[in-house]
Every structure is written in structure tokens, then in C-alpha cells.
Design a protein around this motif. Structure first.
Motif, PDB file in Angstrom:
ATOM      1  N   PRO A 109       0.792  -1.233   0.000  1.00  0.00           N
ATOM      2  CA  PRO A 109       0.000   0.000   0.000  1.00  0.00           C
ATOM      3  C   PRO A 109       0.824   1.283   0.000  1.00  0.00           C
ATOM      4  O   PRO A 109       0.350   2.316  -0.479  1.00  0.00           O
ATOM      5  CB  PRO A 109      -0.843  -0.118   1.272  1.00  0.00           C
ATOM      6  CG  PRO A 109      -0.098  -1.064   2.148  1.00  0.00           C
ATOM      7  CD  PRO A 109       0.553  -2.036   1.218  1.00  0.00           C
ATOM      8  N   VAL A 110       2.048   1.238   0.524  1.00  0.00           N
ATOM      9  CA  VAL A 110       2.877   2.447   0.490  1.00  0.00           C
ATOM     10  C   VAL A 110       3.244   2.791  -0.950  1.00  0.00           C
ATOM     11  O   VAL A 110       3.198   3.961  -1.351  1.00  0.00           O
ATOM     12  CB  VAL A 110       4.139   2.275   1.352  1.00  0.00           C
ATOM     13  CG1 VAL A 110       5.069   3.476   1.191  1.00  0.00           C
ATOM     14  CG2 VAL A 110       3.765   2.116   2.822  1.00  0.00           C
ATOM     15  N   LEU A 111       3.590   1.777  -1.735  1.00  0.00           N
ATOM     16  CA  LEU A 111       3.904   2.018  -3.139  1.00  0.00           C
ATOM     17  C   LEU A 111       2.672   2.508  -3.891  1.00  0.00           C
ATOM     18  O   LEU A 111       2.761   3.433  -4.705  1.00  0.00           O
ATOM     19  CB  LEU A 111       4.444   0.749  -3.783  1.00  0.00           C
ATOM     20  CG  LEU A 111       4.777   0.845  -5.282  1.00  0.00           C
ATOM     21  CD1 LEU A 111       5.801   1.945  -5.547  1.00  0.00           C
ATOM     22  CD2 LEU A 111       5.276  -0.491  -5.819  1.00  0.00           C
ATOM     23  N   VAL A 112       1.509   1.916  -3.624  1.00  0.00           N
ATOM     24  CA  VAL A 112       0.277   2.362  -4.274  1.00  0.00           C
ATOM     25  C   VAL A 112      -0.012   3.823  -3.913  1.00  0.00           C
ATOM     26  O   VAL A 112      -0.387   4.622  -4.778  1.00  0.00           O
ATOM     27  CB  VAL A 112      -0.912   1.473  -3.878  1.00  0.00           C
ATOM     28  CG1 VAL A 112      -2.229   2.054  -4.391  1.00  0.00           C
ATOM     29  CG2 VAL A 112      -0.713   0.059  -4.426  1.00  0.00           C
ATOM     30  N   ALA A 113       0.159   4.171  -2.650  1.00  0.00           N
ATOM     31  CA  ALA A 113      -0.071   5.553  -2.224  1.00  0.00           C
ATOM     32  C   ALA A 113       0.864   6.509  -2.966  1.00  0.00           C
ATOM     33  O   ALA A 113       0.449   7.590  -3.401  1.00  0.00           O
ATOM     34  CB  ALA A 113       0.116   5.682  -0.717  1.00  0.00           C
ATOM     35  N   LYS A 114       2.123   6.112  -3.104  1.00  0.00           N
ATOM     36  CA  LYS A 114       3.097   6.958  -3.805  1.00  0.00           C
ATOM     37  C   LYS A 114       2.709   7.124  -5.270  1.00  0.00           C
ATOM     38  O   LYS A 114       2.742   8.231  -5.820  1.00  0.00           O
ATOM     39  CB  LYS A 114       4.488   6.339  -3.691  1.00  0.00           C
ATOM     40  CG  LYS A 114       5.588   7.146  -4.376  1.00  0.00           C
ATOM     41  CD  LYS A 114       5.794   8.495  -3.698  1.00  0.00           C
ATOM     42  CE  LYS A 114       6.949   9.259  -4.320  1.00  0.00           C
ATOM     43  NZ  LYS A 114       7.144  10.592  -3.673  1.00  0.00           N
ATOM     44  N   GLN A 115       2.336   6.026  -5.917  1.00  0.00           N
ATOM     45  CA  GLN A 115       1.947   6.088  -7.325  1.00  0.00           C
ATOM     46  C   GLN A 115       0.686   6.926  -7.510  1.00  0.00           C
ATOM     47  O   GLN A 115       0.614   7.768  -8.415  1.00  0.00           O
ATOM     48  CB  GLN A 115       1.718   4.671  -7.856  1.00  0.00           C
ATOM     49  CG  GLN A 115       2.983   3.839  -7.944  1.00  0.00           C
ATOM     50  CD  GLN A 115       2.686   2.377  -8.260  1.00  0.00           C
ATOM     51  OE1 GLN A 115       1.838   1.762  -7.608  1.00  0.00           O
ATOM     52  NE2 GLN A 115       3.358   1.829  -9.254  1.00  0.00           N
ATOM     53  N   ALA A 116      -0.310   6.704  -6.673  1.00  0.00           N
ATOM     54  CA  ALA A 116      -1.560   7.452  -6.790  1.00  0.00           C
ATOM     55  C   ALA A 116      -1.333   8.936  -6.536  1.00  0.00           C
ATOM     56  O   ALA A 116      -1.877   9.796  -7.246  1.00  0.00           O
ATOM     57  CB  ALA A 116      -2.594   6.896  -5.817  1.00  0.00           C
TER      58      ALA A 116
END
Length: 228
Positions: A109-116
Motif C-alpha cells: 500500500p505504500v507504493l500504491v499511495a506513492k503512485q496514486a
């Protein structure tokens, strides 16, 4: 109660009708001109499909086809979801982008948050994040994520994505993720809506409790009425 319902009705009646252009599994070179054409035609948004990989052998059942098969996905071109949103955002100015749906719990989820957050920042807050649980154990296996307790993992992922994309310091201590106080930069200047996909009771509850909306995966009007 009656006054509250009436007020909602009056407010709802003033909202404009918005249309989303849905496209998937087409030639990848078509997407940018399609996005420009959709914007010129007055569409509000475009959906972006998510697919990680196609397994050569699978016993899984796809819940959205009559026979449970997903052979229609083989050899179809799927550009990585956030990459495609950013690319279409670069050639448009008003069109919004909605992954439909991002398989959230197979990703960190940290990577998803960064991408989003990055896509939202680059496009002027034109991202709404549709999220769901992949029905295929293979997606979890190839990403090294346990298939068990995927619903609880999904809940934690949503909490983390929402917390990190809000800006400022954020920490999280859950069953699956334990994060020290961190922040990402840039953060969106507006909240990223989290729209939950899925027809199961758990998905519908998740849309109400944690989501900002719900995404319908298709079906008859009678089924839609019941789901709503």
C-alpha cells in the motif's frame, strides 16, 4: 428523517449527469487518442483496467463471465495502470481517470499511495482510485502475498493509502502492516476518492464503511437494484 431525505433529493437533482468512457483490452497505441477524443466529446472520465499477468495454467473461476473463464484476457495489451493514467493525463486537461479496479491487496500500500499521489499531482487531482480484491489466487502468488485473510488486508491497504495521500506524517500499526511515521511528497492537494469494486456482501460493506463510492462490475438491471 423525511426532511433529511428531501434535502438530499434536492441536492442530488442539481448535480450534472456525468459519463465515463470505458475501454480495455484494445491496442495500446489507441489509448492516448481515445482519451483526447473522449475529452473532446464531453466525457468526464475514463476507466483504466488492471491486469498483472496471465497464467498459462489456472483452476480459478472468474466471477464476471457466465462460464467462469478468462480466456478472453490472453494476449490482450494491458499497460500498467498508473503509467497509463499518467500518460493520458499528459495529453488531456479535464478528463479524469479511474482504475476499474486496481487489485489493491496484492500490492504494497505504500507504493500504491506513492503512485496514486504522483498521478494526482501530475494531473491536477484528476484521479479517483477504484480498488478491489483480485478473485484469482495466482495474482497473490506471483506477488508473494498470502491469499488468506485478503479482505482484512484490503481494509488495511485502504486505510494506509488514504492516510498517506492525505499529506503530513502518517503511521500505521495493523495485523499485516506496521509503518513508522512517514510522509510522501508531493501529496495531492485534494483527497483521492476511493471507490470499491465487488458484488459480495463484504465488498458492499467495505464501500459503505471505508469507501467514497462503489463500482458496479456489470450485470442485469434487476441485480443492480438489489446491490444498490
Amino acid at each position: 428523517m423525511s426532511a433529511g431525505v428531501a434535502q438530499k433529493t434536492r441536492t442530488r437533482s442539481t448535480l450534472p449527469v456525468r459519463f465515463t468512457y470505458a475501454e480495455a483490452m484494445t491496442d495500446a497505441s489507441y489509448y492516448l487518442p481515445l482519451a483526447q477524443a473522449a475529452e473532446a466529446a464531453g466525457y468526464t472520465s475514463v476507466t483504466v483496467a488492471d491486469s498483472l499477468a496471465y497464467p498459462e495454467v489456472s483452476d480459478s473461476t472468474y466471477p464476471y463471465t457466465p462460464d467462469g473463464s478468462r480466456t478472453f484476457l490472453e494476449d490482450k495489451e494491458f499497460i500498467e495502470t498508473f503509467c497509463l493514467c499518467a500518460a493520458m493525463g499528459a495529453v488531456t486537461s479535464t478528463l479524469r481517470f479511474t482504475p476499474f479496479v486496481l487489485k489493491l491487496p496484492v500490492r504494497h500500500p505504500v507504493l500504491v499511495a506513492k503512485q496514486a499521489a504522483a498521478v494526482a499531482a501530475l494531473t491536477g487531482n484528476r484521479l479517483a482510485l477504484g480498488v478491489g480484491i483480485s478473485p484469482w489466487p495466482e495474482d497473490f502468488a506471483i506477488m508473494g502475498v498470502p491469499f488468506e485473510r485478503r479482505g482484512k488486508r484490503m481494509d488495511e491497504c485502504m486505510d494506509i493509502v488514504r492516510g498517506l495521500t492525505a499529506g503530513g506524517w502518517f503511521e500505521y500499526h495493523g495485523e499485516f502492516y506496521d509503518l513508522q511515521s512517514i510522509k510522501i511528497c508531493p501529496a495531492p492537494s485534494e483527497p483521492i476518492p476511493l471507490l470499491v469494486g465487488g458484488h459480495a456482501d463484504a465488498a458492499l460493506r467495505r464501500a459503505v464503511v471505508r469507501g467514497d463510492g462503489w463500482m458496479h462490475g456489470g450485470g442485469s438491471p434487476e441485480e443492480l437494484d438489489a446491490l444498490l
